[in-house]
Design a protein around this motif. Structure first.
Motif, PDB file in Angstrom:
ATOM      1  N   GLU A  15      76.374  21.848  37.057  1.00  0.00           N
ATOM      2  CA  GLU A  15      76.885  22.738  36.024  1.00  0.00           C
ATOM      3  C   GLU A  15      76.011  23.990  35.983  1.00  0.00           C
ATOM      4  OE1 GLU A  15      77.780  22.553  31.244  1.00  0.00           O
ATOM      5  OE2 GLU A  15      77.947  20.752  32.454  1.00  0.00           O
TER       6      GLU A  15
ATOM      7  N   ILE B  60      74.441  26.932  33.913  1.00  0.00           N
ATOM      8  CA  ILE B  60      74.129  27.374  32.554  1.00  0.00           C
ATOM      9  C   ILE B  60      73.340  28.680  32.724  1.00  0.00           C
ATOM     10  CG2 ILE B  60      73.035  26.802  30.357  1.00  0.00           C
ATOM     11  CD1 ILE B  60      73.354  23.831  31.139  1.00  0.00           C
TER      12      ILE B  60
ATOM     13  N   ASN C 144      71.373  18.038  37.511  1.00  0.00           N
ATOM     14  CA  ASN C 144      71.728  18.512  36.169  1.00  0.00           C
ATOM     15  C   ASN C 144      70.489  18.630  35.277  1.00  0.00           C
ATOM     16  OD1 ASN C 144      74.508  19.049  36.315  1.00  0.00           O
ATOM     17  ND2 ASN C 144      74.901  16.855  36.381  1.00  0.00           N
TER      18      ASN C 144
ATOM     19  N   TYR D 275      67.624  21.350  33.890  1.00  0.00           N
ATOM     20  CA  TYR D 275      67.481  22.790  33.666  1.00  0.00           C
ATOM     21  C   TYR D 275      66.180  23.093  32.951  1.00  0.00           C
ATOM     22  CZ  TYR D 275      72.288  22.499  34.940  1.00  0.00           C
ATOM     23  OH  TYR D 275      73.435  22.217  35.633  1.00  0.00           O
TER      24      TYR D 275
ATOM     25  N   ILE E 226      70.544  23.714  22.299  1.00  0.00           N
ATOM     26  CA  ILE E 226      70.921  22.521  23.056  1.00  0.00           C
ATOM     27  C   ILE E 226      72.144  21.810  22.468  1.00  0.00           C
ATOM     28  CG2 ILE E 226      69.413  20.931  21.813  1.00  0.00           C
ATOM     29  CD1 ILE E 226      68.747  19.672  24.533  1.00  0.00           C
TER      30      ILE E 226
ATOM     31  N   PRO F 174      75.318  22.459  21.729  1.00  0.00           N
ATOM     32  CA  PRO F 174      76.627  22.447  22.401  1.00  0.00           C
ATOM     33  C   PRO F 174      76.686  21.533  23.632  1.00  0.00           C
ATOM     34  CG  PRO F 174      75.943  24.698  21.925  1.00  0.00           C
ATOM     35  CD  PRO F 174      74.770  23.806  21.619  1.00  0.00           C
ATOM     36  N   TYR F 175      75.520  21.115  24.136  1.00  0.00           N
ATOM     37  CA  TYR F 175      75.466  20.274  25.334  1.00  0.00           C
ATOM     38  C   TYR F 175      75.217  18.807  24.995  1.00  0.00           C
ATOM     39  CZ  TYR F 175      75.304  24.784  27.562  1.00  0.00           C
ATOM     40  OH  TYR F 175      75.613  26.061  27.968  1.00  0.00           O
ATOM     41  N   LYS F 176      75.165  18.493  23.712  1.00  0.00           N
ATOM     42  CA  LYS F 176      74.929  17.118  23.267  1.00  0.00           C
ATOM     43  C   LYS F 176      75.993  16.196  23.852  1.00  0.00           C
ATOM     44  CE  LYS F 176      74.558  14.408  19.070  1.00  0.00           C
ATOM     45  NZ  LYS F 176      74.804  14.396  17.643  1.00  0.00           N
TER      46      LYS F 176
ATOM     47  N   LYS G 141      76.364  15.368  26.976  1.00  0.00           N
ATOM     48  CA  LYS G 141      76.579  15.584  28.412  1.00  0.00           C
ATOM     49  C   LYS G 141      75.397  14.995  29.187  1.00  0.00           C
ATOM     50  CE  LYS G 141      79.464  19.685  28.365  1.00  0.00           C
ATOM     51  NZ  LYS G 141      79.692  20.938  29.076  1.00  0.00           N
TER      52      LYS G 141
ATOM     53  N   LEU H 117      73.030  15.870  30.982  1.00  0.00           N
ATOM     54  CA  LEU H 117      72.167  16.985  31.372  1.00  0.00           C
ATOM     55  C   LEU H 117      70.747  16.695  30.899  1.00  0.00           C
ATOM     56  CD1 LEU H 117      74.510  19.911  30.234  1.00  0.00           C
ATOM     57  CD2 LEU H 117      74.251  19.002  32.549  1.00  0.00           C
TER      58      LEU H 117
ATOM     59  N   ASP I 108      67.209  14.747  27.159  1.00  0.00           N
ATOM     60  CA  ASP I 108      68.441  14.463  27.897  1.00  0.00           C
ATOM     61  C   ASP I 108      69.433  13.803  26.948  1.00  0.00           C
ATOM     62  OD1 ASP I 108      67.925  11.666  27.829  1.00  0.00           O
ATOM     63  OD2 ASP I 108      66.976  11.715  29.797  1.00  0.00           O
ATOM     64  N   SER I 109      70.496  13.266  27.476  1.00  0.00           N
ATOM     65  CA  SER I 109      71.559  12.718  26.625  1.00  0.00           C
ATOM     66  C   SER I 109      71.162  11.435  25.898  1.00  0.00           C
ATOM     67  CB  SER I 109      72.815  12.468  27.462  1.00  0.00           C
ATOM     68  OG  SER I 109      72.530  11.511  28.468  1.00  0.00           O
TER      69      SER I 109
END
Length: 176
Positions: free
Chosen positions: A73, A75, A101, A103, A113, A115-117, A119, A121, A133-134
């Motif tokens: 992905e 970003i 994944n 970053y 962070i 909006p990426y909860k 995922k 990543l 991370d997730s």
């Protein structure tokens, strides 16, 4: 024998500005050995067991190469770990699977962070040494020695070249 095996942290290198960040990122796998085959890993484990020399983790390259290529992905405001970590071509599939994944959040960034909860990543904050991370978080105090493990082989090779050059200059000056 273990003298022939590569330790993961010795395989990778990166720019100095990222060394401590990458070292925190690999801390749980830095001392894994990288072997070409399942049999080689089995033999290494048997050798450790027989000599009562402890335990170690192993990355098996033939397994890594058979895995499907991981997704990626983009970003824009972050730096992909794949852009930062340098490794010989032989080990790129391993790096891709470990860090595709992942970053790096630059120092003093206002990156959000949330909006990426949820995922798959991983984010590592360059100035804080914090990994999120997730499923988990990791972090704490930074050390004076953070970054010393990353690129050791490259540093040794550079020092060896520098010493050889200095020795040649000394020999040349002695002849004059």
């Amino acid at each position: 024998s273990f003298q022939d095996k590569m330790v993961f942290s010795d395989l990778i290198d990166c720019a100095d500005e990222y060394k401590s960040t990458v070292e925190i990122l690999i801390s749980h796998i830095a001392n894994y050995f990288v072997v070409d085959s399942f049999d080689e890993g089995q033999n290494a484990i048997a050798s450790l067991s027989k000599s009562q020399a402890g335990k170690s983790g192993f990355f098996v390259m033939e397994w890594i190469k058979s895995l499907p290529k991981p997704g990626f992905e983009i970003i824009p405001e972050l730096v992909s770990a794949l852009e930062v970590i340098k490794v010989e071509d032989k080990y790129k599939p391993l790096i891709s699977h470990l860090f595709s994944n992942t970053y790096i959040v630059p120092e003093n960034s206002n990156f959000d962070i949330l909006p990426y909860k949820g995922k798959e990543l991983r984010f590592i904050y360059q100035d804080l040494g914090k990994i999120i991370d997730s499923k988990s978080m990791y972090g704490g105090a930074k050390s004076l020695f953070d970054g010393a493990q990353v690129g050791r082989n490259k540093n040794v090779a550079n020092l060896k070249t520098e010493i050889e050059g200095l020795e040649k200059n000394l020999q040349k000056n002695d002849k004059e």
